[in-house]
Structures are given as C-alpha cells and as structure tokens.
Design a protein around this motif. Structure first.
Motif, PDB file in Angstrom:
ATOM      1  N   ASP A 141       0.437  -1.852  -0.014  1.00  0.00           N
ATOM      2  CA  ASP A 141      -0.182  -0.141   0.064  1.00  0.00           C
ATOM      3  C   ASP A 141       0.373   1.363   0.082  1.00  0.00           C
ATOM      4  O   ASP A 141       0.122   2.200   1.058  1.00  0.00           O
ATOM      5  N   VAL A 142       1.221   1.092  -1.026  1.00  0.00           N
ATOM      6  CA  VAL A 142       2.688   2.490  -1.085  1.00  0.00           C
ATOM      7  C   VAL A 142       2.543   2.910  -2.239  1.00  0.00           C
ATOM      8  O   VAL A 142       3.593   2.031  -4.088  1.00  0.00           O
ATOM      9  N   ASP A 143       1.790   4.149  -3.432  1.00  0.00           N
ATOM     10  CA  ASP A 143       1.527   4.699  -3.696  1.00  0.00           C
ATOM     11  C   ASP A 143       2.104   6.469  -4.284  1.00  0.00           C
ATOM     12  O   ASP A 143       2.834   5.976  -5.201  1.00  0.00           O
ATOM     13  N   THR A 144       2.938   6.883  -3.512  1.00  0.00           N
ATOM     14  CA  THR A 144       3.858   8.476  -2.969  1.00  0.00           C
ATOM     15  C   THR A 144       4.331   8.442  -1.956  1.00  0.00           C
ATOM     16  O   THR A 144       4.585   7.165  -0.973  1.00  0.00           O
ATOM     17  N   ALA A 146       4.470   9.648   0.009  1.00  0.00           N
ATOM     18  CA  ALA A 146       4.533  10.044   2.294  1.00  0.00           C
ATOM     19  C   ALA A 146       4.086   9.164   2.721  1.00  0.00           C
ATOM     20  O   ALA A 146       3.511   8.573   3.797  1.00  0.00           O
ATOM     21  N   ASP A 147       3.822   7.494   1.575  1.00  0.00           N
ATOM     22  CA  ASP A 147       2.981   6.534   2.106  1.00  0.00           C
ATOM     23  C   ASP A 147       4.301   5.279   2.312  1.00  0.00           C
ATOM     24  O   ASP A 147       4.212   4.250   2.892  1.00  0.00           O
ATOM     25  N   ARG A 149       5.433   5.983   5.298  1.00  0.00           N
ATOM     26  CA  ARG A 149       5.962   6.042   6.847  1.00  0.00           C
ATOM     27  C   ARG A 149       5.205   4.819   7.753  1.00  0.00           C
ATOM     28  O   ARG A 149       4.461   4.623   7.162  1.00  0.00           O
ATOM     29  N   LYS A 151       6.508   2.010   6.730  1.00  0.00           N
ATOM     30  CA  LYS A 151       7.610   0.396   6.153  1.00  0.00           C
ATOM     31  C   LYS A 151       8.233   0.230   6.725  1.00  0.00           C
ATOM     32  O   LYS A 151       9.197   1.298   7.146  1.00  0.00           O
ATOM     33  N   ASP A 201       8.560  -3.863   2.272  1.00  0.00           N
ATOM     34  CA  ASP A 201       7.818  -3.365   2.093  1.00  0.00           C
ATOM     35  C   ASP A 201       8.227  -2.497   1.058  1.00  0.00           C
ATOM     36  O   ASP A 201       7.391  -2.612  -0.008  1.00  0.00           O
TER      37      ASP A 201
END
Length: 353
Positions: A141-144, A146-147, A149, A151, A201
């Motif tokens: 669930d990482v697209d940018t 900012a995601d 955090r 991980k 991740d």
C-alpha cells in the motif's frame, strides 16, 4: 553499468559498521588534498608501469572497441566493482582504481581509508533516466513517498542505495525513526526476493531488476514507483597511494582518457554493446540489454566538477546528520588534477550524441 557483484558479506563489514576499520590507514585531510594538487603528473607514462583496475565493463568496452591493446602501460584487470568490494581491495593493497558511485568514497573517509575520485560521469536528463526506482512489495500500500511512513525499507549502508533511501526519506519529510530500516546487502536479486517474500515493503531496485521485478510479482501487486531525485553519480575511484605515485598517476590519467572514449563508443554502438556485454558477458537476454540501453540514456562527462562537488556536499551533510559522523569538505574527495581529462578526451573523440 557495473556488474552485479557476488554476495560477499565481509565486503560490507567496514562500510556498515563504520567502526574499527581505520587500522593501518590514514584519513584524507584538506591539507593532504592541497599538497597533492601541487604534485605534477608526468607528461608521459613509462611502458612498464602497471596498475590494477576493477572496471569490468570498461574492460569489455575496450575489447569491443579494439582499444584495449593500445593502452600504453600494463593493466591487471580485477573482476570487482562497486564500493564494498573496491574498499576491501584498497585496504588489502591489491587495487589501484575502480568504478563506484558517490557514497563509497564518503564512507571510506569516515573509516580512515584515503581515496580520491579521479573521473566523474552522469546521465543526461537524470530524472528521466534514474539509476534506481523504488520497488514496492505486494500489498504494501505504497503509491507515493508520503506512504513510506511506518514501512520496512531495505537499507544498505555504505552504498548508493542506502544513501538514496535517506535522501528519499528527507524529501518525504520523514526521518529514520518514522520507518523501519532493514539492513540487507543490495547484491544480485536480494532486494527483489526480499520484496516478493514481504521481508521488506520497499527497496531501491536498479538495472534489470527494475524491469524484472514487476514482471514477476506484478500479478500479486508488486510494482515500482519513481523517487524523483537525481541518483546518477558514477566515478572512477582511486586509492590515494596510487595517485601519489608519479608513474601510477600518469597511468591513471591515460586510463581515464581510454575510459572516456570507451563511454562514447558504448553510447554510439548500442547494438554491439548489447550483444557483446549484456548478452555474452553478463548473460542477459537481448530484450534485457535493449531495456538497459534505453534506461541508461546518454552519458554526461563534465569538464567542471564544481556542481558535482556541491551535490556531494549535500550528501555528506545528510549522511553525517543521519549516521552521527562528522561533516567534512566533500572537495577533498576529488583529485582535481584530473578534472578535465575525461571531458577533453570526449571532446577530441566527438561528444556523445
């Protein structure tokens, strides 16, 4: 591109720990660099001068371009490249020159290994032709950025990938405390495998792994995303003892000229390079070779290192902050006697297209 090094954990010892590796070595200082700058390199190199060089891709390029037998001195080729392997060989006094990114020379300074960068190469349009992309594990669930955090992120101290991770976190407004750094060597398929198995991740992927990872794990949700940072520094890196020796210094200068012309040749002969290097030497498929040629773009060999040193200073400052090491002047890592050698050789041969 440098070869994928075998998984040698001992090569990571000094660069990852940054402790206890300064025995029998001397740290670079600004005074040392200033003194070296006043040492004139002989105009000619003696034919019996010998240097040991760890640039396997350049060796292939010189063979394919039929230039290898024209070297006016003796070269012992070492089948090693990249920071950890080169650092270990420098410490063992078994290597004079190698290829590496920007980070190994910084960590070498902090561990007391005295080295100099003697040639620099970058990529035209570096943001369009990144060396690395961020591999994202299935379900992470990482697209940018900012995601990132919270991980688990693969981290290789002492290598370009490790510094890139810290730079990416800074760009995202995050610190090391906001993520979980998982120390893993960035060799072979370690990172793609770690992503596929959800050991991590996120991991910076380079070379053909950028293409292969989503092809293998895309059906499960594996992908890559752009980091949007310049990550293209590549250097010829020498141990200071070598560039302090007049004849070895002259041989290194001549080698830089051959190296620069070989980079022009590779850029102008992609079909021969794909077949002779990627397929026959590296064992990749022709499709992989075509992908890498396109991904790498075209080389940029500057005559002025000032912008490169300024970028390296920012990296030094960031790494010092994140690792607790002492800041220093990045300029001392560069032997500016060689600053225009590669660019002059490229100009004489005709600049890359």
């Amino acid at each position: 591109m440098p070869r994928l090094a075998p998984l040698v954990l001992t090569a990571l010892t000094c660069t990852s720990l940054l402790v206890g590796c300064a025995d029998n070595t001397t740290s670079s200082t600004a005074a040392d660099s200033e003194n070296l700058a006043h040492v004139k390199i002989p105009e000619k190199v003696k034919a019996n001068t010998s240097i040991t060089v760890g640039t396997p891709d350049t060796q292939v390029a010189l063979k394919l371009s039929k230039q290898i037998d024209k070297l006016p001195f003796k070269v012992k080729w070492a089948n090693i490249s990249g920071g950890p392997q080169c650092s270990e060989a420098f410490r063992a006094h078994s290597l004079d020159l190698c290829s590496a990114a920007e980070i190994p020379s910084i960590h070498a300074h902090w561990t007391g290994l005295d080295t100099k960068l003697v040639a620099s190469e970058f990529r035209r349009d570096p943001l369009k032709h990144p060396v690395y992309e961020l591999g994202i594990a299935p379900g992470a669930d990482v697209d940018t950025l900012a995601d990132l955090r919270g991980k688990k992120i693969a981290y290789s101290p002492g290598q370009a990938q490790g510094a890139l991770v810290l730079r990416i976190l800074a760009k995202a407004g995050l610190s090391k405390d906001d993520v979980q750094l998982v120390e893993l060597p960035s060799t072979g398929d370690v990172y793609p495998t770690a992503l596929g198995s959800r050991q991590v991740d996120v991991a910076p992927l380079g070379g053909v792994n950028i293409k292969r990872y989503p092809a293998k794990y895309g059906k499960d949700g594996g992908k890559t995303i752009q980091h949007g940072l310049r990550d293209d520094p590549a250097h010829l890196w020498a141990v200071t003892d070598a560039v302090s020796d007049p004849q070895k210094a002259a041989a290194i200068r001549e080698f830089i000229r051959f190296w620069a012309r070989s980079e022009v040749w590779v850029d102008r002969h992609p079909k021969q390079w794909i077949d002779g290097y990627y397929v026959k030497d590296q064992g990749l498929t022709h499709a992989d070779g075509e992908y890498l040629v396109k991904q790498n773009g075209h080389p940029d060999i500057p005559a002025d290192w000032t912008p490169a040193i300024a970028r390296q200073q920012k990296t030094v400052d960031l790494l010092a902050k994140e690792t607790g090491q002492k800041k220093f002047d990045a300029g001392i890592l560069f032997d500016r006697r060689y600053e225009s050698v590669a660019a002059d050789a490229v100009a004489a041969a005709g600049r890359p297209r």
